[in-house]
Design a protein around this motif. Sequence first.
Motif, short mmCIF file in Angstrom:
data_model
loop_
_atom_site.label_atom_id
_atom_site.label_comp_id
_atom_site.label_asym_id
_atom_site.label_seq_id
_atom_site.Cartn_x
_atom_site.Cartn_y
_atom_site.Cartn_z
N LEU A 9 18.31 -17.58 3.26
CA LEU A 9 19.29 -17.19 4.26
C LEU A 9 20.24 -16.08 3.80
N PRO A 10 20.78 -16.12 2.56
CA PRO A 10 21.67 -15.03 2.14
C PRO A 10 20.97 -13.67 2.18
N LEU A 11 21.68 -12.69 2.72
CA LEU A 11 21.21 -11.30 2.88
C LEU A 11 20.07 -11.15 3.88
N SER A 12 19.81 -12.18 4.69
CA SER A 12 18.80 -12.04 5.74
C SER A 12 19.38 -11.24 6.89
N LYS A 13 18.51 -10.65 7.70
CA LYS A 13 18.90 -9.77 8.79
C LYS A 13 18.71 -10.50 10.12
N TRP A 14 19.68 -10.31 11.03
CA TRP A 14 19.67 -10.97 12.32
C TRP A 14 20.09 -10.01 13.42
N THR A 15 19.55 -10.22 14.62
CA THR A 15 19.92 -9.44 15.79
C THR A 15 20.45 -10.37 16.86
N ALA A 16 21.64 -10.09 17.36
CA ALA A 16 22.23 -10.87 18.44
C ALA A 16 21.69 -10.36 19.77
N THR A 17 21.42 -11.28 20.70
CA THR A 17 20.91 -10.86 22.01
C THR A 17 22.01 -10.22 22.85
N THR A 18 23.26 -10.61 22.60
CA THR A 18 24.40 -9.96 23.25
C THR A 18 25.32 -9.42 22.16
N SER A 19 26.00 -8.38 22.47
CA SER A 19 26.86 -7.71 21.51
C SER A 19 28.04 -8.59 21.08
N ILE A 20 28.31 -8.62 19.78
CA ILE A 20 29.46 -9.32 19.22
C ILE A 20 30.30 -8.28 18.49
N ASN A 21 31.53 -8.08 18.94
CA ASN A 21 32.41 -7.04 18.37
C ASN A 21 31.72 -5.67 18.37
N ASN A 22 31.04 -5.36 19.46
CA ASN A 22 30.33 -4.10 19.65
C ASN A 22 29.24 -3.86 18.62
N ASP A 23 28.62 -4.91 18.14
CA ASP A 23 27.53 -4.79 17.17
C ASP A 23 26.45 -5.84 17.50
N THR A 24 25.20 -5.49 17.28
CA THR A 24 24.12 -6.45 17.52
C THR A 24 23.32 -6.76 16.26
N HIS A 25 23.44 -5.94 15.22
CA HIS A 25 22.70 -6.15 13.98
C HIS A 25 23.63 -6.68 12.88
N PHE A 26 23.19 -7.75 12.20
CA PHE A 26 24.04 -8.43 11.23
C PHE A 26 23.27 -8.81 9.97
N LEU A 27 24.00 -8.91 8.86
CA LEU A 27 23.49 -9.43 7.59
C LEU A 27 24.26 -10.70 7.25
N VAL A 28 23.56 -11.70 6.73
CA VAL A 28 24.24 -12.90 6.26
C VAL A 28 24.85 -12.57 4.90
N THR A 29 26.16 -12.67 4.79
CA THR A 29 26.84 -12.30 3.55
C THR A 29 27.24 -13.51 2.71
N TYR A 30 27.44 -14.66 3.33
CA TYR A 30 27.77 -15.87 2.57
C TYR A 30 27.39 -17.11 3.37
N THR A 31 27.26 -18.23 2.67
CA THR A 31 26.93 -19.50 3.29
C THR A 31 27.88 -20.58 2.80
N TYR A 32 28.13 -21.56 3.65
CA TYR A 32 28.92 -22.74 3.30
C TYR A 32 27.99 -23.94 3.28
N THR A 33 28.10 -24.76 2.25
CA THR A 33 27.26 -25.94 2.14
C THR A 33 28.11 -27.20 2.23
N ASP A 34 27.47 -28.30 2.65
CA ASP A 34 28.17 -29.58 2.69
C ASP A 34 28.01 -30.29 1.34
N ALA A 35 28.44 -31.52 1.26
CA ALA A 35 28.39 -32.28 0.00
C ALA A 35 26.97 -32.54 -0.48
N HIS A 36 26.01 -32.48 0.44
CA HIS A 36 24.61 -32.72 0.09
C HIS A 36 23.85 -31.45 -0.26
#
Length: 71
Positions: A9-36
Amino acid sequence: MNVFSEKYLPLSKWTATTSINNDTHFLVTYTYTDAHGHVTRVGLQGVNNRMPVEMSTDDLRDSDKWHMGWV
C-alpha cells in the motif's frame, strides 16, 4: 471492490472518481495500523497540488470512489 495487499500500500497510486481538492491522482504517503498490525487509515497526497488527504482503507476499497493506479 478494490482488493489490495497492505504490504504494498505505501507509495501506491490511486485515482479518485470525483475530484478531491481539485486533484484526482494520489499517492499513498503513510499508513496507520491498529494494535494487531492491520492498516486502518491511509494518508494520500495529491500529485498536482500536493494537498494531503486522510481516509479509511474501507474508502479505498470502494471501487465506485477509487481506482487502483492512475487512470
